[in-house]
Structures are given as C-alpha cells and as structure tokens.
Design a protein around this motif. Structure first.
Motif, PDB file in Angstrom:
ATOM      1  N   ASN A  21       0.839  -1.194   0.000  1.00 34.31           N
ATOM      2  CA  ASN A  21       0.000   0.000   0.000  1.00 34.31           C
ATOM      3  C   ASN A  21       0.878   1.250   0.000  1.00 34.31           C
ATOM      4  OD1 ASN A  21      -2.107   1.755   0.156  1.00 34.31           O
ATOM      5  ND2 ASN A  21      -2.736   1.208   2.231  1.00 34.31           N
ATOM      6  N   ASN A  22       0.840   2.017  -1.085  1.00 33.44           N
ATOM      7  CA  ASN A  22       1.617   3.248  -1.184  1.00 33.44           C
ATOM      8  C   ASN A  22       0.885   4.419  -0.526  1.00 33.44           C
ATOM      9  OD1 ASN A  22       3.889   2.255  -2.614  1.00 33.44           O
ATOM     10  ND2 ASN A  22       2.682   2.215  -4.497  1.00 33.44           N
ATOM     11  N   ALA A  23       1.596   5.495  -0.331  1.00 31.80           N
ATOM     12  CA  ALA A  23       1.025   6.662   0.336  1.00 31.80           C
ATOM     13  C   ALA A  23      -0.164   7.235  -0.427  1.00 31.80           C
ATOM     14  CB  ALA A  23       2.105   7.734   0.518  1.00 31.80           C
ATOM     15  N   GLU A  28       1.140  -1.545  -4.945  1.00 33.45           N
ATOM     16  CA  GLU A  28       2.234  -1.913  -5.845  1.00 33.45           C
ATOM     17  C   GLU A  28       2.520  -3.408  -5.704  1.00 33.45           C
ATOM     18  OE1 GLU A  28       7.014  -0.998  -6.407  1.00 33.45           O
ATOM     19  OE2 GLU A  28       5.841   0.073  -4.898  1.00 33.45           O
ATOM     20  N   PRO A  29       2.375  -4.193  -6.782  1.00 38.66           N
ATOM     21  CA  PRO A  29       2.655  -5.631  -6.683  1.00 38.66           C
ATOM     22  C   PRO A  29       4.158  -5.908  -6.708  1.00 38.66           C
ATOM     23  CG  PRO A  29       1.913  -5.098  -8.898  1.00 38.66           C
ATOM     24  CD  PRO A  29       1.850  -3.821  -8.109  1.00 38.66           C
ATOM     25  N   VAL A  89      -1.522  -8.558   1.254  1.00 40.48           N
ATOM     26  CA  VAL A  89      -1.707  -7.113   1.272  1.00 40.48           C
ATOM     27  C   VAL A  89      -0.838  -6.561   2.396  1.00 40.48           C
ATOM     28  CG1 VAL A  89      -3.331  -5.219   1.567  1.00 40.48           C
ATOM     29  CG2 VAL A  89      -4.033  -7.280   0.350  1.00 40.48           C
ATOM     30  N   VAL A  90       0.066  -5.653   2.048  1.00 39.54           N
ATOM     31  CA  VAL A  90       1.082  -5.174   2.989  1.00 39.54           C
ATOM     32  C   VAL A  90       0.890  -3.684   3.233  1.00 39.54           C
ATOM     33  CG1 VAL A  90       3.550  -5.055   3.501  1.00 39.54           C
ATOM     34  CG2 VAL A  90       2.674  -6.865   1.999  1.00 39.54           C
ATOM     35  N   ASN A  91       0.695  -3.323   4.496  1.00 39.10           N
ATOM     36  CA  ASN A  91       0.687  -1.926   4.911  1.00 39.10           C
ATOM     37  C   ASN A  91       1.943  -1.666   5.733  1.00 39.10           C
ATOM     38  OD1 ASN A  91      -2.044  -0.798   4.071  1.00 39.10           O
ATOM     39  ND2 ASN A  91      -2.643  -2.677   5.121  1.00 39.10           N
ATOM     40  N   ARG A 306      16.464  -0.535   0.936  1.00 40.21           N
ATOM     41  CA  ARG A 306      15.794  -0.520  -0.357  1.00 40.21           C
ATOM     42  C   ARG A 306      14.301  -0.775  -0.160  1.00 40.21           C
ATOM     43  NH1 ARG A 306      20.220  -4.898  -2.601  1.00 40.21           N
ATOM     44  NH2 ARG A 306      21.969  -3.465  -2.818  1.00 40.21           N
ATOM     45  N   ARG A 307      13.486  -0.295  -1.089  1.00 40.94           N
ATOM     46  CA  ARG A 307      12.050  -0.521  -0.998  1.00 40.94           C
ATOM     47  C   ARG A 307      11.724  -1.936  -1.460  1.00 40.94           C
ATOM     48  NH1 ARG A 307       7.440   1.550   0.168  1.00 40.94           N
ATOM     49  NH2 ARG A 307       5.536   1.150  -1.021  1.00 40.94           N
ATOM     50  N   GLY A 308      10.886  -2.625  -0.668  1.00 38.87           N
ATOM     51  CA  GLY A 308      10.583  -4.008  -0.981  1.00 38.87           C
ATOM     52  C   GLY A 308      11.778  -4.889  -0.666  1.00 38.87           C
TER      53      GLY A 308
END
Length: 330
Positions: A21-23, A28-29, A89-91, A306-308
C-alpha cells in the motif's frame, strides 16, 4: 526432469505477491513471500539453490518463476500449475514495519505434497541444507512439511527453520503456537526474532532468556535471534552466546524481507565454513561466530535500505562488511 547435481540448498514454502500500500492509496505488486525471498537471497549470494514448490500459470506466477530463474534458482516443479498465486496485502507504518493480510486458499505454492518435496531432494548428492518456515509452519500444511523435514533430517541434511510467525492470519493462535514449536523440533538451526518469541509466549525475562529456553527444549544445535536495530545474537547448545550489531545508523526504507536476507547471509556463511557437516559437534569459535553474525546482519541491512525485498549480492555483502564497523561480544 534432471536437476542440477551441484545444488547445495533446497527451500520449501510460500511464494506470493506482496501488494504494498503506497502513500497515494495505490497498491504496488512486488515479488514476495518469506521463503521465496530467502531463496532468491541465497542464490544471489552465489549458492546453487533449488525451490521446491510449484508456481501458478497466471501472470503473477510467471513473474515469480522468472524472478527465481533470473537469480539462478533451479525449480523442482518447472511446469506451472492451474492454481492461482498467493497474495499478501502489505501496509507499512512510519517506521517501515510491515503488517500483512494473506489470501492463501487454493493457491499454487500449497499444491504440493510431502512425497513431492522428498522425491525432489532424494537424488541430490550435494544437497547439504534445507530451509523452510513462515507460512509453511501453518498447522493446515503439517502433512506437507513435517514428513519432508523428518526425511531430510534422516538423510543427514542440515535443517534450517525460520519461525517468522504470522499470528494475524492464524484463526487458532494456541494451535498455531503448538504446531510451530512441534515443527521446530526438526530443526538443526532455528532463526527467530524477538517478536516471534513474544508470539510463542515462551517463559523468560526478555528475548535472550526466551531464546535460551527455546533452544534448550529443542533438538537444534544453534539459534540465531534477531533484535531489529540492536543487531543479533547467536546461541549454541554448548551455552555460548555471541552478539553483534552495526555501529553506524542506517536509513531504513522498509523492513520487508529483512529477516529473510538475514537468514540468507547466515546460511551462506555457514556453507562457507562447511558447518552443515559438523554443526553442533563442538563449540563455535568466536571468529566463526563473528563472521556468521556479521554476514547475516550486513545482508539484512542492505535489504532494509531498499524498498521491498531486493536481496543483495555476495559482492555487496562483502563490500559492506569491509566498510562498516561492527560491535561483537561474547
């Protein structure tokens, strides 16, 4: 199908898509799943690795398969299956800490059996270490993973289990705790976080005491305990306790995959020191313990910047080890 005979590590467990879940509210998968991340992370550090579970023929499944192949991972089940890909689903909160909701019914990575996993490993003469954990420790999948773990231990392979608990998606927490503790009895090496130990409701004043309790009541020879920004601890059945952490602060983008990359760094260092063949037979030297812990911590640190989950290569890990000061105590 003929599998590469040089394979050293086999992994079994979930492969899924993290919908982060982006801002701006969009999702984003990203390729994910603890065992999937671990598999890629080990392979990226130069270890010939086999992923045992099947993947879906859907678009997400094809992406997961290609991600593994791009990192040099071998697939025990290269033929895609009809079942759909698992979703999470990731927050992520302001501290970069993720919260998960999983969609896991009728999915591809669960479309396997203990016999299939065992048969894939049986002909591999150089296979010395197997890894599992996280969602594979669900009581619903006991018939898949527990017989396979028993067979690997009987075959003389080192069994590494990452507790990596997911209590938010387990309807019966008490049953889940009992099953995780039962599964850990198959481990030669246990990896857990301080949060995992809290979820297991182990006795002891603090994470270290809880880890010692868990290790002494298992058959494992060693346990790696992660403590977030405080670093990590390595405990052995001989009563040794080693601790290490990076001395310089890092900028955390998010912590998705940090534990998986930590374990990959630990596994790679174990293989480097040829520990699977004699793990637990004698006390571990401080020099070896330091190299195990710092390899694992450096791998995790590179991930969280890093992101992800983007696992580092071995060259990146070695460069960080050479450039960052570490605190090590025993």
């Amino acid at each position: 199908m003929q599998i590469n005979s040089s394979i050293q590590v086999a992994t079994a467990g979930e492969a899924l898509i993290d919908l982060i879940n982006n801002a701006d509210g969009r999702f984003e998968p990203c390729l994910g799943g603890a065992v999937y991340n671990l598999t890629r992370a080990i392979a990226r550090q130069g270890v010939t690795t086999l992923y045992l579970n099947p993947l879906s023929r859907d678009r997400f499944g094809r992406r997961l398969a290609q991600g593994l192949l791009d990192d040099g991972v071998h697939l025990a089940a290269p033929q895609a299956v009809q079942e759909v890909t698992s979703l999470a689903v990731v927050n992520v909160n302001a501290q970069g800490h993720p919260d998960y909701a999983f969609y896991r019914e009728g999915v591809a990575d669960r479309a396997t059996s203990a016999d299939a996993l065992t048969q894939a490993c049986a002909p591999l003469d150089n296979l010395s270490l197997v890894c599992t954990g996280a969602l594979a420790l669900s009581p619903d999948d006991a018939e898949i993973y527990l017989p396979w773990l028993a067979a690997q231990r009987q075959a003389g392979r080192t069994v590494v289990i990452d507790a990596n608990l997911r209590p938010s998606v387990m309807p019966d927490l008490e049953k889940y705790r009992r099953h995780v503790l039962a599964a850990l009895q198959y481990a030669d090496v246990i990896k857990a976080s301080d949060e995992d130990l809290v979820c297991l409701e182990l006795p002891g004043d603090g994470a270290l005491a809880q880890a010692q309790h868990l290790l002494q009541r298992s058959r494992a020879s060693v346990m790696a305990l992660t403590l977030g920004p405080e670093g990590a601890v390595l405990l052995t059945r001989h009563g040794q306790v080693f601790a290490a952490r990076e001395m310089e602060p890092i900028v955390v983008v998010d912590t998705v995959g940090a534990g998986d990359c930590f374990l990959a760094g630990l596994v790679v260092a174990m293989l480097t020191h040829q520990l699977p063949s004699n793990w637990g037979a004698s006390a571990v030297s401080a020099e070896v313990a330091s190299q195990l812990l710092t390899s694992a911590i450096a791998s995790a640190s590179l991930c969280v910047m890093r992101r992800g989950c983007v696992p580092p290569t071995r060259a990146e890990v070695l460069a960080r080890l050479a450039g960052v000061p570490y605190s090590f105590t025993r």
